[in-house]
Design a protein around this motif. Structure first.
Motif, PDB file in Angstrom:
ATOM      1  N   UNK A  61      26.664 -13.381  38.940  1.00  0.00           N
ATOM      2  CA  UNK A  61      25.782 -14.186  38.014  1.00  0.00           C
ATOM      3  C   UNK A  61      24.721 -13.443  37.707  1.00  0.00           C
ATOM      4  N   UNK A  62      24.250 -12.380  38.278  1.00  0.00           N
ATOM      5  CA  UNK A  62      22.915 -11.434  38.258  1.00  0.00           C
ATOM      6  C   UNK A  62      23.338 -10.510  36.855  1.00  0.00           C
ATOM      7  N   UNK A  63      24.288 -10.415  36.175  1.00  0.00           N
ATOM      8  CA  UNK A  63      24.611  -9.638  34.968  1.00  0.00           C
ATOM      9  C   UNK A  63      23.437 -10.059  33.861  1.00  0.00           C
ATOM     10  N   UNK A  64      23.129  -9.087  33.088  1.00  0.00           N
ATOM     11  CA  UNK A  64      22.495  -9.178  31.682  1.00  0.00           C
ATOM     12  C   UNK A  64      23.662  -9.457  30.728  1.00  0.00           C
ATOM     13  N   UNK A  65      23.744 -10.887  30.398  1.00  0.00           N
ATOM     14  CA  UNK A  65      24.727 -11.296  29.509  1.00  0.00           C
ATOM     15  C   UNK A  65      24.845 -10.812  28.151  1.00  0.00           C
ATOM     16  N   UNK A  66      23.673 -10.659  27.653  1.00  0.00           N
ATOM     17  CA  UNK A  66      23.480 -10.053  26.258  1.00  0.00           C
ATOM     18  C   UNK A  66      23.835  -8.425  26.244  1.00  0.00           C
ATOM     19  N   UNK A  67      23.468  -7.592  27.472  1.00  0.00           N
ATOM     20  CA  UNK A  67      23.862  -6.349  27.507  1.00  0.00           C
ATOM     21  C   UNK A  67      25.352  -6.119  27.746  1.00  0.00           C
ATOM     22  N   UNK A  68      26.069  -6.896  28.474  1.00  0.00           N
ATOM     23  CA  UNK A  68      27.299  -6.671  28.818  1.00  0.00           C
ATOM     24  C   UNK A  68      28.335  -7.448  28.246  1.00  0.00           C
ATOM     25  N   UNK A  69      28.048  -8.254  27.351  1.00  0.00           N
ATOM     26  CA  UNK A  69      29.238  -9.064  26.469  1.00  0.00           C
ATOM     27  C   UNK A  69      29.930  -8.392  25.619  1.00  0.00           C
ATOM     28  N   UNK A  70      29.497  -7.364  24.822  1.00  0.00           N
ATOM     29  CA  UNK A  70      30.339  -6.449  24.092  1.00  0.00           C
ATOM     30  C   UNK A  70      31.184  -5.549  25.071  1.00  0.00           C
ATOM     31  N   UNK A  71      30.600  -4.906  25.950  1.00  0.00           N
ATOM     32  CA  UNK A  71      31.479  -4.006  26.740  1.00  0.00           C
ATOM     33  C   UNK A  71      32.557  -4.981  27.307  1.00  0.00           C
ATOM     34  N   UNK A  72      32.198  -6.097  27.852  1.00  0.00           N
ATOM     35  CA  UNK A  72      33.394  -6.776  28.507  1.00  0.00           C
ATOM     36  C   UNK A  72      34.548  -7.159  27.581  1.00  0.00           C
ATOM     37  N   UNK A  73      34.105  -7.669  26.364  1.00  0.00           N
ATOM     38  CA  UNK A  73      34.989  -7.676  25.165  1.00  0.00           C
ATOM     39  C   UNK A  73      35.950  -6.471  24.955  1.00  0.00           C
ATOM     40  N   UNK A  74      35.348  -5.522  24.925  1.00  0.00           N
ATOM     41  CA  UNK A  74      36.241  -4.362  24.574  1.00  0.00           C
ATOM     42  C   UNK A  74      37.101  -4.051  25.851  1.00  0.00           C
ATOM     43  N   UNK A  75      36.650  -4.376  27.127  1.00  0.00           N
ATOM     44  CA  UNK A  75      37.423  -4.054  28.327  1.00  0.00           C
ATOM     45  C   UNK A  75      38.798  -5.073  27.963  1.00  0.00           C
ATOM     46  N   UNK A  79      27.089 -19.230  28.933  1.00  0.00           N
ATOM     47  CA  UNK A  79      26.299 -18.211  28.105  1.00  0.00           C
ATOM     48  C   UNK A  79      27.317 -16.967  27.832  1.00  0.00           C
ATOM     49  N   UNK A  80      27.927 -16.494  28.682  1.00  0.00           N
ATOM     50  CA  UNK A  80      29.048 -15.354  28.467  1.00  0.00           C
ATOM     51  C   UNK A  80      29.999 -15.863  27.598  1.00  0.00           C
ATOM     52  N   UNK A  81      30.748 -17.135  27.820  1.00  0.00           N
ATOM     53  CA  UNK A  81      31.554 -17.608  26.816  1.00  0.00           C
ATOM     54  C   UNK A  81      31.300 -17.599  25.444  1.00  0.00           C
ATOM     55  N   UNK A  82      29.971 -18.194  25.268  1.00  0.00           N
ATOM     56  CA  UNK A  82      29.486 -18.271  23.769  1.00  0.00           C
ATOM     57  C   UNK A  82      29.317 -16.799  23.250  1.00  0.00           C
ATOM     58  N   UNK A  83      28.573 -15.939  24.002  1.00  0.00           N
ATOM     59  CA  UNK A  83      28.492 -14.430  23.572  1.00  0.00           C
ATOM     60  C   UNK A  83      29.646 -13.960  23.156  1.00  0.00           C
ATOM     61  N   UNK A  84      30.830 -14.066  23.996  1.00  0.00           N
ATOM     62  CA  UNK A  84      32.022 -13.359  23.733  1.00  0.00           C
ATOM     63  C   UNK A  84      32.658 -14.116  22.513  1.00  0.00           C
TER      64      UNK A  84
END
Length: 478
Positions: free
Chosen positions: A255-269, A293-298
Motif C-alpha cells: 500500500x505504500x507504493x507511489x501508484x503514479x510512478x509504478x503503474x507503467x512499470x507494473x503494466x510492462x511487468x 487507484x492502481x486499477x484505474x491507472x493500469x
C-alpha cells in the motif's frame, strides 16, 4: 550474407538444406515468409556424429581460446544486429525495438559468459595426499530453444555449454528458426566444424533428440508439460537435463507504493513481449487500500498502448507468436467470460488478420479461476485484492510453479523481507525480469530442474571430477 532467404542447417561446419522443408509464418499477417529444412533422423544423426567427432579437440582447447571464440561470436551477432532484428520481428512478431534488444542481449550474453571460469577446489594438501575437484565437460549437448525469445534463450545454452568444453546440437522452435539459422552462418565462420550444429524441424525432432543415445545432456526451455516429457524421454540413458519451464509469477504491490510512478512499470511487468515471457507477472496482488487507484491507472495506460504489426512504427505490442498459443489465450478469455468475471479492458478478439489479442485486464476474479491458476502466456492479467501480508504470501505460493515473483513497496526492507518468503527461484524487489549472465536463474517446484546463468549455470554443463594423489613419503621427506 543474405538474411532474407537461403535458410540452411549447420552440420559439421557445412550449411545444408535437407530433403524436406517446413513453412515459417509471420504471426502479424499469417503469411508464409520462408521455408526452412525439416530435418530427418539421418540429419540429426549426422549432426550428433559431427559434434561427437569435434568434442575431443574442443574439450582439449585451452579455455582462454574457447573464451575468445565465444566473445567473437557475440561480437558478430552485434555487428549484424539490424538485419537479425528485422528477421526476428518477422518470425516472432515483437516490435523492432524489442527485437533489437533481444539480438543485442544475445551478443552481450555470449561475451559476458566468456568471462566466466571453471573453478578448481583444493580439498586437501597435506603430507599424505593432494586432492582437488575440477569440472570436466559432459560431451555432446542437445539444446532446445523456445519461440518467445529464440535468440537470447539459445545463447543461455550456447555460451556455458561451449565454454565448458562441450559440443552442441541446437534446435530452434519451428515457429522461429530463421534468426537462429542466420546465427549459424556466423558460427560457421568462427567455430571449428562440429562444435556447434543447428538443425530445424517439426514436432518429431524434439522427441528424437531427447531420446537419442548420442546426447549426454538435454537443455530445454519451454512449458512444464513438455518438460515432463523431456525428462521422461531422457531417463533411459540417464542424460543430464536442465529444464527451464513455466511460471505463474505473482507480483505483490504494497500500500505504500507511489501508484503514479509504478503503474507503467507494473503494466510492462505483465505485458512486455505480449505477456509471452516465463517470468512475466501472471497474477497481480494489489493491497485493498490502493487497489482502485492502481486499477484505474493500469487501465488508463493500457488504452494508450498500440497493438499491431511489430514492423510498424509506434507499435508497442505485437501478435501472439503462433496459432496454437493464440487459441489457448482466447480459450482462457472465453472461460473468464463464461464464468462472468469482470473485464476492465480488452477481452474481445481483434477482427483482423494475424494472431492479435488486445490488452486484457480482469477485475479481482476468484482465486480458483483458471486465469489465476494457469499460466496464460499472453496479454491477459488478473488483478486481485489483498489486505494481509501472510495471506497474500500464502496465495502467491499456492501454485505448482516457482519461477519468479516480485514485491513492490517504498519500504524496501519490508519488501525485501516479504520477497524472501516467496517460493520462487528469482524474486525481484521494485523491478522484474532483470536477468544477468553472472547470476543463477532457475525454477523451484514444477518450474524446472537446474539453473542457467552464473557459475552455477556453467557447472550444469560439467561433471565434477575429484583427483586424489597419494604422496610418497620419500618425496615428502625430500
Amino acid at each position: 550474407m543474405n538474411f532474407d532467404s537461403d535458410y540452411r542447417m549447420l552440420i559439421g561446419g557445412e550449411l545444408v538444406t535437407g530433403s524436406a522443408t517446413l513453412d515459417v509464418v509471420n504471426p502479424a499477417n499469417e503469411e508464409v515468409i520462408a521455408s526452412v529444412p525439416d530435418a530427418t533422423q539421418d540429419d540429426l544423426d549426422k549432426a550428433i556424429a559431427a559434434a561427437r567427432t569435434a568434442f575431443p579437440a574442443w574439450a582439449a582447447t585451452p579455455i582462454a581460446e574457447r573464451k575468445a571464440k565465444l566473445a567473437a561470436l557475440g561480437q558478430a551477432i552485434m555487428a549484424n544486429a539490424d538485419p537479425l532484428m528485422r528477421l526476428l520481428t518477422k518470425e516472432q512478431g515483437k516490435p523492432h525495438a524489442e527485437s533489437q534488444g533481444e539480438v543485442m542481449g544475445a551478443g552481450y550474453w555470449l561475451m559476458a559468459a566468456s568471462q566466466l571460469d571453471l573453478p578448481v577446489t583444493v580439498n586437501e594438501d597435506s603430507d599424505d595426499r593432494y586432492s582437488e575437484t575440477r569440472h570436466v565437460p559432459l560431451g555432446v549437448v542437445g539444446a532446445i530453444a523456445p519461440w518467445n525469445f529464440p535468440m537470447i534463450l539459445a545463447m543461455f545454452k550456447v555460451g556455458p555449454a561451449l565454454l565448458a568444453g562441450n559440443t552442441m546440437v541446437l534446435k530452434p522452435s519451428p515457429f522461429t528458426p530463421l534468426s537462429t539459422l542466420k546465427f549459424g552462418e556466423l558460427a560457421a565462420q568462427l567455430l571449428p566444424p562440429g562444435v556447434l550444429n543447428i538443425v530445424t524441424g517439426s514436432d518429431d525432432l524434439g522427441p528424437w533428440m531427447t531420446s537419442h543415445p548420442g546426447f549426454d545432456k538435454i537443455s530445454f526451455t519451454g512449458s512444464t508439460a513438455t518438460g515432463k516429457r523431456v525428462m521422461q524421454s531422457a531417463a533411459p540413458t540417464l542424460k543430464r537435463v536442465t529444464l527451464e519451464l513455466g511460471g505463474n509469477d505473482a507480483a505483490i504491490v504494497m500500500p505504500d507504493v507511489d501508484v503514479e510512478k509504478v503503474a507503467e512499470e507494473l503494466f510492462w511487468a505483465a505485458f512486455r513481449n505480449n505477456g509471452q515471457i516465463c517470468i512475466a507477472t501472471k497474477r497481480m496482488y494489489v493491497h485493498k487500500d490502493i487497489y482502485d487507484q492502481l486499477r484505474d491507472a493500469l487501465v488508463a495506460y493500457a488504452k494508450t498502448v498500440k497493438v499491431g504489426d511489430g514492423s510498424e512504427q509506434g507499435t508497442h505490442i505485437g501478435p501472439i507468436n503462433n496459432k496454437q498459443q493464440y487459441a489457448r489465450v482466447l480459450e482462457l478469455i472465453q472461460d473468464a467470460k463464461d464464468k462472468g468475471y469482470k473485464f476492465l479492458v480488452g477481452g474481445e478478439k481483434a477482427d483482423v488478420p494475424g494472431y492479435f489479442v488486445p490488452v486484457t485486464i480482469l477485475d479481482n476474479p476468484p482465486e480458483d479461476a483458471r486465469i489465476v491458476q494457469e499460466e496464460q502466456f499472453g496479454p491477459v492479467l488478473p488483478l486481485l485484492k489483498f489486505d494481509d501480508v501472510d495471506d497474500v504470501v500464502a496465495r502467491a505460493n499456492a501454485t505448482d510453479y516457482g519461477l519468479g515473483g516480485s514485491v513492490w513497496g517504498n519500504d524496501e526492507d519490508k519488501a525485501f523481507e516479504i520477497a524472501q518468503r516467496i517460493a520462487s527461484g528469482t524474486v525481484w524487489v521494485n523491478e522484474t525480469q532483470h536477468l544477468s549472465p553472472m547470476a543463477a536463474f532457475g525454477g523451484m517446484k514444477q518450474s524446472g530442474v537446474g539453473v542457467e546463468g552464473g557459475v552455477e549455470g556453467l557447472l550444469e554443463y560439467t561433471n565434477a571430477q575429484t583427483i586424489v594423489r597419494k604422496k610418497r613419503k620419500e618425496a615428502v621427506a625430500a
